[in-house]
Write an enzyme that holds these catalytic residues in place. Sequence first.
Site, PDB file in Angstrom:
ATOM      1  CB  VAL A  70      -0.922   0.014   1.254  1.00  0.00           C
ATOM      2  CG1 VAL A  70      -1.673   1.334   1.347  1.00  0.00           C
ATOM      3  CG2 VAL A  70      -1.901  -1.155   1.227  1.00  0.00           C
ATOM      4  CB  ALA A 115       4.849   2.474   1.015  1.00  0.00           C
ATOM      5  CE  LYS A 116       5.208  -1.287   8.151  1.00  0.00           C
ATOM      6  NZ  LYS A 116       6.112  -0.419   8.954  1.00  0.00           N
ATOM      7  N   GLY A 117       4.005  -2.929   3.471  1.00  0.00           N
ATOM      8  CA  GLY A 117       3.650  -4.192   2.842  1.00  0.00           C
ATOM      9  C   GLY A 117       3.412  -5.234   3.912  1.00  0.00           C
TER      10      GLY A 117
END
Length: 426
Positions: A70, A115-117
Amino acid sequence: MSSATLLHSAQPLADNPWHNAQRQFDAAAARLELSHSLREVLRQVRREFTVRFPVKLDNGGVRMVEGYRVQHNLTRGPAKGGIRYHPQVSLDEVKALAMWMTWKCALVNIPYGGAKGGVIIDPTTLSHRELERLTRRFASEISLLIGPESDIPAPDVNTNAEIMAWIMDTYSMEVGHSVPAVVTGKPLDIGGSEGRAAATGRGVTVVALEACRTLGRDPEQTTVAIQGFGNVGGVAAELMHHAGFRIRAVSDAFGGITSDTPLHIPSLLEHRRRNRRVSGFPGTREISNAELLELPVDLLVPAALENQITAANAERIQATLVIEGANGPTTPDADAILERRGVRVVPDILANAGGVTVSYFEWVQDIQSFFWEEGEINAKLERVMRRAFAQAHEQALAHGVSWRMGAYLVAVKRVADATAVRGIYP
Ligand code: NAD
């Protein structure tokens, strides 16, 4: 549209990290009197990408896995944020973590968006080779988004330097040449940075010292409990121990330990290395993670996962200072209770920003192919953390608000100003 209609998860609203991240943003946006259109832009994520992919198992079988990347906001620079492997990962959690990354990068004033995953997996159920295959396939799936100029992953819960090396290698093989700057938190041999592994815990220690100085407290008279003993909590414990704090309790996913006298953290780290858990450390009493949070200590460092301090236990927290090593450990409802009770909280976007700060240093070194010494990196990190603390504290004083709100006012204003000056395309 109300925030409730945007949620997909069955989780109660008060525990939904995305709902909570939006509530925190809304409160800051209201105080900053942001325009309606800026609020609409900033309270949503820009891109959310869901992938489902097969992983070959050692026994010849195949396991389907779901993961996310994201990007919340790209206004101030490329997206930046860790990748988490955990069975409880959800899209809403990753969206919240991405939004918090935007504010964190803005607060320490580094040129990144958030962001992040995440991958829904318990990595302890995989062999080392399965973990590598899962990582390489996930890296390939999200290679549409990641890149040194677009989106740069890093380690988070249950991911580490080795996993970053696999992502770097996979991406590099796909583009045909080595691209060290596509991830940070890599091993030193392939363009990692001195000081990165310890950076988040070091930043936690710097802000703990700053908070004590501001509140007129002596670290050597300050008792501490730390929840989580991984990259953040373990390093923070070690550095806080050396800074003179009296650490009386720590925990990990298997439970916690406490002692009436300060724990000798170097020996505890050695015990954990041998036993893979903190429990069983000689001279200590076993406690649960819930008990650890409510111990009669001066300073509490939640450094594990979200939603640890909630409306259900906030009245019973005895610490008068909380330093949020983890992301989102305190729900907004609990935050209001702590504030009413006079408990001071150094918020996650400030307290754990040391990791992304040295990630930024790593990315800059990779791009320049010119590497710095650890002393220089630690000194730069300390300067950045002190400056961010001072700016959040100054805003808190000026507006008569909490440190969390002070930090949000600095961070959200920077992103809002950048968004306004860039305008809307086309
Ligand atoms: P990690 O995987 O290295 O360690 C997590 C620790 O928490 C482990 O000791 C684990 O046993 C423990 N834990 C897991 N579930 C628990 C539970 N229910 N109760 C108590 N302990 C539990 O992860 P990390 O990198 O240290 O990340 C911890 C937190 O810090 C996360 O919120 C993460 O997003 C945040 N954070 C990490 C970094 C970083 O650089 N690694 C940077 C900023 C923020």
